[in-house]
Motif scaffolding. Structure first.
Motif, PDB file in Angstrom:
ATOM      1  N   ILE A 157       0.297  -1.735  -0.194  1.00  0.00           N
ATOM      2  CA  ILE A 157      -0.014  -0.165   0.358  1.00  0.00           C
ATOM      3  C   ILE A 157       0.936   0.978   0.007  1.00  0.00           C
ATOM      4  O   ILE A 157       2.478   1.306   0.416  1.00  0.00           O
ATOM      5  CB  ILE A 157      -0.991   0.285   1.246  1.00  0.00           C
ATOM      6  N   GLU A 158      -0.042   1.811  -0.673  1.00  0.00           N
ATOM      7  CA  GLU A 158       0.841   3.798   0.150  1.00  0.00           C
ATOM      8  C   GLU A 158       0.288   3.788   1.225  1.00  0.00           C
ATOM      9  O   GLU A 158      -0.693   4.684   1.235  1.00  0.00           O
ATOM     10  CB  GLU A 158      -0.091   4.812  -1.128  1.00  0.00           C
TER      11      GLU A 158
ATOM     12  N   GLN B  65      -1.127   7.958   1.588  1.00  0.00           N
ATOM     13  CA  GLN B  65      -1.721   8.016   1.856  1.00  0.00           C
ATOM     14  C   GLN B  65      -2.957   7.050   2.905  1.00  0.00           C
ATOM     15  O   GLN B  65      -3.931   7.937   3.428  1.00  0.00           O
ATOM     16  CB  GLN B  65      -2.974   7.378   0.208  1.00  0.00           C
TER      17      GLN B  65
ATOM     18  N   ILE C 182     -10.651   9.003   0.700  1.00  0.00           N
ATOM     19  CA  ILE C 182     -10.206   7.654   0.423  1.00  0.00           C
ATOM     20  C   ILE C 182     -10.434   7.002  -0.612  1.00  0.00           C
ATOM     21  O   ILE C 182     -10.263   6.138  -1.228  1.00  0.00           O
ATOM     22  CB  ILE C 182      -9.333   7.265   1.589  1.00  0.00           C
TER      23      ILE C 182
ATOM     24  N   SER D 233      -5.376  -3.441  -0.511  1.00  0.00           N
ATOM     25  CA  SER D 233      -6.184  -2.670   0.574  1.00  0.00           C
ATOM     26  C   SER D 233      -5.890  -2.965   1.461  1.00  0.00           C
ATOM     27  O   SER D 233      -5.433  -3.764   2.558  1.00  0.00           O
ATOM     28  CB  SER D 233      -7.589  -3.422   0.372  1.00  0.00           C
TER      29      SER D 233
ATOM     30  N   TYR E  20     -10.419  -0.384   1.764  1.00  0.00           N
ATOM     31  CA  TYR E  20     -10.162   0.744   0.368  1.00  0.00           C
ATOM     32  C   TYR E  20      -8.775   0.082  -0.367  1.00  0.00           C
ATOM     33  O   TYR E  20      -7.567  -0.206   0.351  1.00  0.00           O
ATOM     34  CB  TYR E  20      -9.591   2.117   0.941  1.00  0.00           C
TER      35      TYR E  20
ATOM     36  N   ILE F 297      -5.932   0.733  -1.818  1.00  0.00           N
ATOM     37  CA  ILE F 297      -4.836   1.890  -1.437  1.00  0.00           C
ATOM     38  C   ILE F 297      -3.435   0.944  -2.282  1.00  0.00           C
ATOM     39  O   ILE F 297      -1.834   1.090  -1.687  1.00  0.00           O
ATOM     40  CB  ILE F 297      -4.218   2.265  -0.832  1.00  0.00           C
TER      41      ILE F 297
END
Length: 513
Positions: free
Chosen positions: A65-66, A69, A96, A116, A130, A132
Motif C-alpha cells: 500500500i501507499e 495515503q 480515500i 487494500s 479501501y 490503496i
C-alpha cells in the motif's frame, strides 16, 4: 492396496474447507483471525484508533500500500473526528475513495493481499476495505540475462518490498507464506522465505529455514552470495539452486511446490530444490504448445552436449584418431592445418582463450560498444589468426559452434559451468585421445549423481529413475495428459488439476443433434 490408492485420490479431489469466521468480533479476535488466515505475514500492520469510546482497527500489508495515503487520508480523519463512526459513515465520509463492506475474515484477507486497507469498528457486523495499492509492476524494465520472447517481461529489482509486491500480484493466494529473517551480525539484511503452505513439502521448508537460521556471518551482499553459503556443497562448478531475475519464473516455481528466497538489495531470487535438467527449462516452455516446447528443450540438451564435447573430440580425433575422419574431409582438414605450427591442443586452447576474452570484454563494456566488440573482434581476430597460420579454418567453425551452443542454456550459471568443464576434457583429449574424453564424461556423470539440492538428488528424475516425472523435466506433454505435479518434490497435493471426462467437442452445426 487398490483401496488405499482410491482413498488417497479422493483426499486430493476433495480438499478440506475451513470454517469461515464472521463478524462481529472483538479487536483482539479480529487481529488473531487475520494473522492466522495470512499465515502470520511478517509485514502485516495493525493500528488501533480510539475515538469517542470506540475502538477502530486499521490493518494492511506494508509493502502493498501507499503509506502516505493511509496516514493523511485515513488515519488523520479517523483521529480528528468528533463524532462516533459507523460502518455506513466510514464507507462514504473518508476522503480515500469508495469502500466495500465484507462480513467475513476470509473476504477481508482476500482484499488485503491485493493491496487494500481494512478498517473495522469493534463489534460491528462488517468491515470496510479501501484499495490503496502501490503500482509496482516493473513494466518499464526488462530482464538482462534471462531474455524471453513469449510471456511477462518484468524483472526483480533491488527493493525487497517491490519484489514482494510483484510476487503477490502473480500469486494472489492467502496460502502464500513469507517468513522474515535478518541475516548479518554487523550489517543485517532482510531475507524472505516464500512458499505455498498448501503445496510445499514441510521437510524442504524446515531444511531451508534451518539453513537460514544457522547462518552466522557479518553481512550478506546478494542472493548469489547467500546461495554459496546455504547450498549442499561448494565442491562443484554446477549451480545447485536456481537464481532468476524473472518474476514469472520465480512464481512458477513456487506454484509447483518449490521454495523461494528473496534478499533485500538483490535483483535476483532463489528457487529450490532444483535439478540438473531444470536449468534447461524455460517459462516459455509453458507458453508454447507442447510439441514446440519439447523440440526446444531437446535442442537445449543437445546444444549443452555439443558445447563441452565438440572441441575435446576435435582435439582427440586430429591428434590420435585420423582414421575416423572421412577421406574427403581429411584432405580438407590436412590442407587447413598444413600451415599451423602448433599441436591441436595448443591451437584449441589459444582460440578458446580468445573467445573467453571477447565474451568478458563484451559483458563489461557498455551495451552498444560491447556488441560491436563481440562481432567485429570475433571476425577480425578469427580471420587474422587463419591468415597468420596460427589456427585452421575448420577449428574456427568448431569453436564458433561450441560457443554458440553454450549460450542456449536459459540459466547463465549453467552456461558458465559448461564452459568451465570443457577445459579439463580438452586436456584429457590431448593426453589420451577419445579414451580420455570418455573417461572425463564418466567422471562428470558420477559427480552429477552424487550432488544434491536441498537434500534431494540433483539428477532426478533420471537417477533415481521416476518415469512419471520425465514430462516435468526432459520433455513436455499436453496439459490434458500431464495433470500431476512432480513426484520427486513430494508436494502435499500432487494433483495439479482434475481431468474432466467429457465428450469430444462438437461443431456449431452439431449442437442441435
Amino acid at each position: 492396496m487398490i483401496r488405499k490408492r482410491k482413498r488417497k485420490q479422493l483426499a486430493y479431489e476433495q480438499p478440506k474447507t475451513k470454517n469461515e469466521v464472521h463478524f462481529p468480533l472483538e479487536s483482539e479476535q479480529t487481529k488473531q483471525a487475520i494473522q492466522e488466515q495470512l499465515q502470520n505475514e511478517s509485514s502485516l500492520i495493525f493500528k488501533e484508533v480510539n475515538v469517542q469510546d470506540q475502538t477502530i482497527v486499521v490493518c494492511y500489508i506494508s509493502y502493498l500500500i501507499e503509506q502516505t495515503q493511509v496516514d493523511s487520508n485515513l488515519l488523520a480523519p479517523l483521529i480528528d473526528s468528533k463524532e462516533k463512526w459507523t460502518t455506513t459513515r466510514l464507507e462514504t465520509n473518508l476522503p480515500i475513495g469508495n469502500g466495500q463492506q465484507y462480513d467475513t475474515i476470509e473476504q477481508v484477507c482476500s482484499q488485503l493481499i491485493k493491496g487494500s486497507v481494512v478498517v473495522y469498528i469493534e463489534n460491528e457486523k462488517s468491515a470496510i476495505t479501501y484499495s490503496i495499492s502501490k503500482n509496482e509492476r516493473r513494466s518499464v524494465e526488462k530482464p538482462e540475462r534471462e531474455s524471453i520472447v513469449v510471456g511477462p517481461q518484468s524483472a526483480f529489482s533491488e527493493s525487497l518490498e517491490t519484489n514482494l509486491n510483484v510476487v503477490r500480484s502473480r500469486v494472489q493466494s492467502n496460502e502464500l507464506v513469507t517468513e522474515s529473517f535478518n541475516i548479518g551480525a554487523r550489517l543485517p539484511t532482510e531475507v524472505r522465505l516464500v512458499y505455498l503452505k498448501s503445496l510445499a513439502n514441510d521437510e524442504d521448508v524446515q531444511t531451508m529455514r534451518q539453513r537460514l537460521n544457522n547462518l552466522k556471518i557479518d553481512d550478506l551482499e546478494d542472493a548469489s552470495v547467500l546461495v554459496q553459503y546455504i547450498e549442499d556443497t561448494n565442491k562443484t562448478v554446477f549451480p545447485l539452486f536456481y537464481l532468476t531475475e524473472l518474476v514469472d519464473r520465480f512464481s512458477y516455481g513456487v506454484s509447483k511446490g518449490k521454495i523461494g528466497v528473496l534478499v533485500d538489495g538483490s535483483p535476483e531470487a532463489i528457487v529450490a530444490p532444483t535439478t540438473f535438467w531444470g536449468f534447461f527449462e524455460s517459462t516459455e516452455d509453458v507458453y508454447f504448445r507442447w510439441s514446440v516446447a519439447t523440440f526446444f528443450r531437446m535442442l537445449r540438451f543437445a546444444a549443452m552436449f555439443i558445447s563441452f564435447v565438440l572441441t575435446p573430440v576435435y582435439v582427440a580425433v586430429v591428434t590420435y584418431h585420423y582414421e575416423v575422419i572421412p577421406t574427403n574431409l581429411l584432405v580438407t582438414l590436412g590442407e587447413s592445418r598444413s600451415q599451423v605450427p602448433f599441436p591441436p591442443i595448443l591451437e584449441v586452447l589459444f582460440l578458446e582463450l580468445i573467445i573467453e576474452l571477447l565474451r568478458e570484454a563484451g559483458a563489461r563494456l557498455p551495451t552498444k560498444v560491447g556488441q560491436t566488440i563481440g562481432i567485429v573482434g570475433g571476425i577480425v581476430l578469427g580471420q587474422a589468426a587463419v591468415d597468420a597460420g596460427l589456427t585452421s579454418s575448420v577449428l574456427i567453425i568448431v569453436i564458433a559452434m561450441s560457443a554458440l551452443a553454450s549460450f542456449t542454456a536459459p540459466s547463465y550459471l549453467m552456461g558458465s559451468a559448461v564452459r568451465v568443464i570443457r577445459y579439463p576434457l580438452i586436456l584429457l583429449a590431448g593426453l589420451i585421445g577419445l579414451v580420455g574424453v570418455t573417461f572425463g564424461i564418466c567422471l562428470l556423470i558420477i559427480h552429477l549423481l552424487k550432488l544434491k539440492s536441498l537434500g534431494r538428488p540433483y539428477f532426478l528424475p533420471v537417477y533415481p529413475f521416476i518415469f512419471k516425472d520425465l514430462d516435468n523435466s526432459l520433455f513436455r506433454l499436453p496439459f490434458s495428459i500431464s495433470n500431476r505435479r512432480s513426484i520427486a518434490l513430494n508436494t502435499k497435493d500432487p494433483i495439479r488439476y482434475q481431468e474432466r471426462k467429457s465428450k469430444k467437442p462438437k461443431d456449431i452445426e452439431d449442437w442441435g443433434e
